[in-house]
Write a protein that holds these residues in place. Structure first.
Motif, mmCIF file in Angstrom:
data_model
loop_
_atom_site.group_PDB
_atom_site.id
_atom_site.type_symbol
_atom_site.label_atom_id
_atom_site.label_comp_id
_atom_site.label_asym_id
_atom_site.label_seq_id
_atom_site.Cartn_x
_atom_site.Cartn_y
_atom_site.Cartn_z
ATOM 1 N N GLU A 199 0.919 -13.926 -7.847
ATOM 2 C CA GLU A 199 -0.187 -14.889 -7.855
ATOM 3 C C GLU A 199 -0.527 -15.293 -6.423
ATOM 4 O OE1 GLU A 199 -0.315 -19.349 -9.280
ATOM 5 O OE2 GLU A 199 -0.382 -18.000 -11.014
ATOM 6 N N GLY A 200 -1.802 -15.352 -6.119
ATOM 7 C CA GLY A 200 -2.251 -15.714 -4.784
ATOM 8 C C GLY A 200 -2.417 -14.534 -3.851
ATOM 9 N N THR A 201 -2.137 -13.317 -4.348
ATOM 10 C CA THR A 201 -2.297 -12.115 -3.523
ATOM 11 C C THR A 201 -3.682 -11.540 -3.731
ATOM 12 O OG1 THR A 201 0.055 -11.615 -3.726
ATOM 13 C CG2 THR A 201 -1.390 -9.833 -2.994
ATOM 14 N N ARG A 202 -4.446 -11.462 -2.676
ATOM 15 C CA ARG A 202 -5.804 -10.944 -2.767
ATOM 16 C C ARG A 202 -5.834 -9.446 -2.481
ATOM 17 N NH1 ARG A 202 -10.212 -13.602 -3.547
ATOM 18 N NH2 ARG A 202 -10.320 -15.877 -3.444
ATOM 19 N N GLY A 203 -6.642 -8.731 -3.237
ATOM 20 C CA GLY A 203 -6.851 -7.325 -2.946
ATOM 21 C C GLY A 203 -7.830 -7.147 -1.802
ATOM 22 N N ASP A 204 -7.769 -6.009 -1.152
ATOM 23 C CA ASP A 204 -8.661 -5.739 -0.019
ATOM 24 C C ASP A 204 -9.115 -4.293 -0.110
ATOM 25 O OD1 ASP A 204 -10.052 -5.509 2.308
ATOM 26 O OD2 ASP A 204 -8.500 -6.392 3.587
ATOM 27 N N LEU A 205 -10.219 -4.064 -0.815
ATOM 28 C CA LEU A 205 -10.724 -2.710 -0.994
ATOM 29 C C LEU A 205 -11.165 -2.108 0.328
ATOM 30 C CD1 LEU A 205 -11.427 -0.404 -2.886
ATOM 31 C CD2 LEU A 205 -13.606 -1.541 -3.388
ATOM 32 N N SER A 206 -11.696 -2.928 1.224
ATOM 33 C CA SER A 206 -12.118 -2.417 2.534
ATOM 34 C C SER A 206 -10.942 -1.798 3.279
ATOM 35 C CB SER A 206 -12.731 -3.546 3.374
ATOM 36 O OG SER A 206 -13.895 -4.053 2.769
ATOM 37 N N ALA A 207 -9.777 -2.455 3.225
ATOM 38 C CA ALA A 207 -8.600 -1.934 3.920
ATOM 39 C C ALA A 207 -8.146 -0.611 3.315
ATOM 40 C CB ALA A 207 -7.466 -2.957 3.859
ATOM 41 N N ILE A 208 -8.267 -0.476 1.985
ATOM 42 C CA ILE A 208 -7.894 0.783 1.335
ATOM 43 C C ILE A 208 -8.802 1.909 1.816
ATOM 44 C CG2 ILE A 208 -7.595 1.955 -0.880
ATOM 45 C CD1 ILE A 208 -7.221 -0.749 -2.183
ATOM 46 N N LEU A 209 -10.103 1.625 1.901
ATOM 47 C CA LEU A 209 -11.053 2.650 2.333
ATOM 48 C C LEU A 209 -10.826 3.022 3.799
ATOM 49 C CD1 LEU A 209 -14.294 1.378 0.563
ATOM 50 C CD2 LEU A 209 -12.712 3.162 -0.194
ATOM 51 N N GLU A 210 -10.468 2.044 4.611
ATOM 52 C CA GLU A 210 -10.187 2.337 6.018
ATOM 53 C C GLU A 210 -8.993 3.278 6.147
ATOM 54 O OE1 GLU A 210 -11.753 1.866 8.668
ATOM 55 O OE2 GLU A 210 -13.292 0.411 8.112
ATOM 56 N N THR A 233 0.851 -1.188 0.000
ATOM 57 C CA THR A 233 0.000 0.000 0.000
ATOM 58 C C THR A 233 0.886 1.236 0.000
ATOM 59 O OG1 THR A 233 -1.780 -1.131 1.198
ATOM 60 C CG2 THR A 233 -1.797 1.277 1.221
ATOM 61 N N VAL A 234 0.575 2.174 -0.889
ATOM 62 C CA VAL A 234 1.342 3.406 -1.019
ATOM 63 C C VAL A 234 0.413 4.580 -0.783
ATOM 64 C CG1 VAL A 234 2.713 4.861 -2.568
ATOM 65 C CG2 VAL A 234 2.946 2.365 -2.651
ATOM 66 N N ARG A 235 0.800 5.487 0.098
ATOM 67 C CA ARG A 235 0.018 6.694 0.353
ATOM 68 C C ARG A 235 0.756 7.891 -0.247
ATOM 69 N NH1 ARG A 235 -3.641 8.094 4.392
ATOM 70 N NH2 ARG A 235 -3.257 6.115 5.442
ATOM 71 N N VAL A 236 0.031 8.662 -1.031
ATOM 72 C CA VAL A 236 0.590 9.863 -1.655
ATOM 73 C C VAL A 236 -0.083 11.069 -1.013
ATOM 74 C CG1 VAL A 236 0.961 11.123 -3.807
ATOM 75 C CG2 VAL A 236 0.936 8.613 -3.817
ATOM 76 N N PRO A 237 0.644 11.922 -0.285
ATOM 77 C CA PRO A 237 0.024 13.073 0.387
ATOM 78 C C PRO A 237 -0.693 13.990 -0.597
ATOM 79 C CG PRO A 237 2.297 12.747 1.115
ATOM 80 C CD PRO A 237 2.098 11.855 -0.062
ATOM 81 N N ALA A 238 -1.724 14.659 -0.105
ATOM 82 C CA ALA A 238 -2.507 15.564 -0.947
ATOM 83 C C ALA A 238 -1.729 16.844 -1.218
ATOM 84 C CB ALA A 238 -3.844 15.884 -0.280
ATOM 85 N N ARG A 239 -1.501 17.119 -2.487
ATOM 86 C CA ARG A 239 -0.829 18.351 -2.902
ATOM 87 C C ARG A 239 -1.467 18.823 -4.198
ATOM 88 N NH1 ARG A 239 4.073 15.384 -1.475
ATOM 89 N NH2 ARG A 239 4.850 16.110 0.533
ATOM 90 N N GLY A 240 -1.135 20.031 -4.590
ATOM 91 C CA GLY A 240 -1.650 20.581 -5.829
ATOM 92 C C GLY A 240 -0.552 20.727 -6.868
ATOM 93 N N GLY A 241 -0.966 21.075 -8.084
ATOM 94 C CA GLY A 241 0.009 21.340 -9.132
ATOM 95 C C GLY A 241 0.125 20.217 -10.137
#
Length: 314
Positions: free
Chosen positions: A173-184, A146-154
């Motif tokens: 292969e075998g890696t499941r995504g987790d949209l709930s974790a992203i939203l959290e 998971t990568v977080r990119v801070p909010a900036r403009g430009g």
């Protein structure tokens, strides 16, 4: 397919966004978004969301689909007709995009992969919400990282964000995504009121509905559903191998007429379930397909939202 020469593809096809063609593809994408969106929307694209503003605006009659939380009860009581209070957009809008790049998006049978279309969607959102001191941040995940990119403009920040999305490694292969974790990740810590855009193919269950509803209590929400034709129907090609990219499981089947009908019915039932879950969470839905003009689809979505805000027909 995604690797074909751009000259042989429709003008609306996304550019190739990988390998040694990444930088050229990102420049082409930026030009496509700026020129085509501005041209089709004729300069009316500013303010993808009407708020969530803090300044009260004009009152207007209630229209089906309006947010009941914006009801103006004083005007409603005075006129005996339901009214809502428009809001004036904040001078600075903070937009966050949650981008699901799990293994199911590393797939495409038309003009690009769903992963490429997800990046195009973020480019369009960045353009539609840019300017005026607005900021854009992101949470990206491939299931393993998971990568977080801070909010900036430009513009430079937007280019850097798109490059991070393009260069995020593909999940093994075998890696499941987790949209709930992203939203959290977007819920905590709480952020200033703004716009949240969720980009995903929404395959699998709907466990993400609860954190999405929690976000809706504070933010305006848009869900961008990214689809490929093979997500909704099977080709008439005889024996095929079906594979789950997130588990690696494979199954060889004969694509009979009965199987194709059952697959299409199950796919439609799942899409209906997703649409219902998004609607219940108060989320606007934009569907983009790898075999369709994604910019034209985005324009239709924006125009329809603006008509609803102004009280016109959707």
């Amino acid at each position: 397919m995604a690797g074909e020469d751009r000259g042989k593809r429709p003008a609306w096809a996304p550019p190739v966004l990988r390998g040694d063609r990444l930088e050229a593809g990102l420049r082409t994408l930026e030009l496509d978004v700026r020129h085509r969106l501005d041209g089709l929307l004729q300069g009316n694209h500013l303010g993808l969301v009407p708020g969530p503003g803090s300044e009260p605006g004009e009152a207007r009659p209630y229209q089906p689909g309006d947010d009941v939380r914006r009801m103006d009860w004083a005007v409603t009581a005075r006129t005996t007709t339901p009214h809502i209070r428009e809001t004036v957009a904040d001078r600075e809008l903070e937009t966050w995009v949650a981008v699901d790049l799990s293994a199911s998006l590393d797939f495409g049978t038309a003009l690009c992969e769903k992963r490429d279309l997800a990046l195009c969607a973020v480019a369009a959102i960045a353009h539609l919400t840019g300017g005026g001191g607005n900021r854009l941040g992101a949470v990206l995940s491939n299931g393993a990282e998971t990568v977080r990119v801070p909010a900036r403009g430009g513009r430079a920040h937007t280019r850097g964000l798109l490059r991070k999305i393009a260069e995020l490694p593909r999940a093994g292969e075998g890696t499941r995504g987790d949209l709930s974790a992203i939203l959290e990740q977007l819920r905590r810590p709480p952020r200033r009121r703004g716009l949240v855009v969720v980009v995903s193919d929404f395959l699998g269950g709907t466990e993400w509905q609860r954190p999405l509803r929690a976000l809706a209590a504070r933010h305006d929400l848009i869900a961008v559903e990214v689809l490929d034709p093979r997500d909704v129907d099977l080709p008439e090609v005889g024996t095929i191998v079906l594979a789950d990219p997130e588990t690696g499981r494979q199954r060889e089947v004969h694509a009979s007429a009965l199987l194709r009908r059952e697959f299409a019915a199950a796919a439609q039932a799942h899409r209906d379930q997703v649409a219902r879950a998004l609607r219940q969470a108060g989320t606007a839905q934009l569907t983009l397909r790898t075999d369709s003009d994604w910019i034209a689809d985005t324009v239709r979505f924006v125009v329809a939202r603006k008509r609803r805000w102004s009280g016109g027909a959707a």
